[in-house]
Enzyme design. Sequence first.
Site, PDB file in Angstrom:
ATOM      1  N   GLY A 258       1.035 -22.721  19.895  1.00 38.21           N
ATOM      2  CA  GLY A 258       2.363 -22.148  19.797  1.00 38.21           C
ATOM      3  C   GLY A 258       2.437 -20.994  18.809  1.00 38.21           C
ATOM      4  N   HIS A 259       3.624 -20.396  18.702  1.00 39.95           N
ATOM      5  CA  HIS A 259       3.804 -19.230  17.838  1.00 39.95           C
ATOM      6  C   HIS A 259       3.535 -19.574  16.373  1.00 39.95           C
ATOM      7  CE1 HIS A 259       7.747 -21.274  17.936  1.00 39.95           C
ATOM      8  NE2 HIS A 259       7.882 -20.836  16.702  1.00 39.95           N
ATOM      9  N   ASN A 260       2.893 -18.643  15.688  1.00 40.46           N
ATOM     10  CA  ASN A 260       2.593 -18.729  14.245  1.00 40.46           C
ATOM     11  C   ASN A 260       1.541 -19.772  13.897  1.00 40.46           C
ATOM     12  OD1 ASN A 260       4.668 -16.883  14.018  1.00 40.46           O
ATOM     13  ND2 ASN A 260       6.161 -18.368  13.286  1.00 40.46           N
ATOM     14  N   SER A 278       3.787 -22.915  14.082  1.00 45.03           N
ATOM     15  CA  SER A 278       3.623 -22.820  12.632  1.00 45.03           C
ATOM     16  C   SER A 278       2.763 -23.920  12.028  1.00 45.03           C
ATOM     17  CB  SER A 278       4.989 -22.787  11.918  1.00 45.03           C
ATOM     18  OG  SER A 278       5.730 -21.650  12.323  1.00 45.03           O
TER      19      SER A 278
END
Length: 363
Positions: A258-260, A278
């Site tokens: 996922g993002h980050n 994250s």
Amino acid sequence: MSYTIAEIAKALGAEAVGDTSLVIAGAAEPQSAGPEDLALAMSPKYAESLAEGAAQAAMLWVGADWQAMGLEAAIIPGRPRFAMSGLTRMLDAGQGFAPGIHPSAIIDPDADLANDVSVGPLAIISAGARIGAGSVIGPHCFIGEDVTLGEGAYLREQVSIGARVTIGKRCIIQPGARIGGDGFSFVTAEPSAVEAARETLGDQGDTKAQPWIRIHSLGSVSIGDDVEIGMGSTIDCGTIRDTTIGNNTKLDNQVHLGHNVSVADNCLLCGQVGIAGSAQIGSNVVLGGQCGVSDNIFVGDGVIAGGGTKLMSNVPAGRTMLGYPATQMDKQVEQYKLLRRLPRLLREFAELRKAVSKPDEDD
């Protein structure tokens, strides 16, 4: 491609015995090996099947009596499974991608391709892309704007790389991988029921419906050297900073980051692993198939998680984890053993209660 026993042994740094001039054209399991195959009989268990095949030579373990097995030659490495890495590299015939640029490929004039780059049919390379020397871009690949691929990149068919992604040297990306899609990040104008549930862990009752508003991905994806990404894997862009993968990390098929997300060096992420936004993964981490990692947690260096494990809170370095929710593997296995004993314990308890509660026949 074919090699003599002597040539293979030299390349692997292994001992060669017997007729080292024998020519090997392939590798096979012992029971199906032909006369020109090197049988992979790297333990006594596998060697039992040699008589079912027709191999003249085999890769064996240290101390194996190759002559008693009826072989004419053998290769004996110190660590047979590690030697398989070099052997398979020598014998890999590849995918047959032709050198040069196929006439049906679409390459923007502002893209920069180094020497010896191979671009397959119907591939698209966008403006500002920089492709390192000796790279292979397979059929139907898409390379987005301002993408950087290091030297020796190897992209199989139908790989998609979004804008501004940076990938280091010698990456291998398998068919259908998608790198650089937008992150799954949405917000409501007022605090949502999801935020309340996270805080209270309780039911929300009646809630006001609110639309989800997209948070755009301003970051991209940054990937180190010698990384491999499996078929159908997906890696989201970061929201503000890049999603990152360190050097020599390997992703199996259908892995999602996922993002980050930040994954450090030398990690193995097995099939269908999902890592939520994250999360931070340390170096030398191994996550078995279908592991899940919750958002905004860290997993320390050297952690190993067995298949199906769900990591829902921070994991200190060096832990071996299993289960849902994840606990230390030895404790999880002990709990499982105790759980299997419960039916018997309940029967014994019922019998004991019946005996204790039965009136004394002597009264």
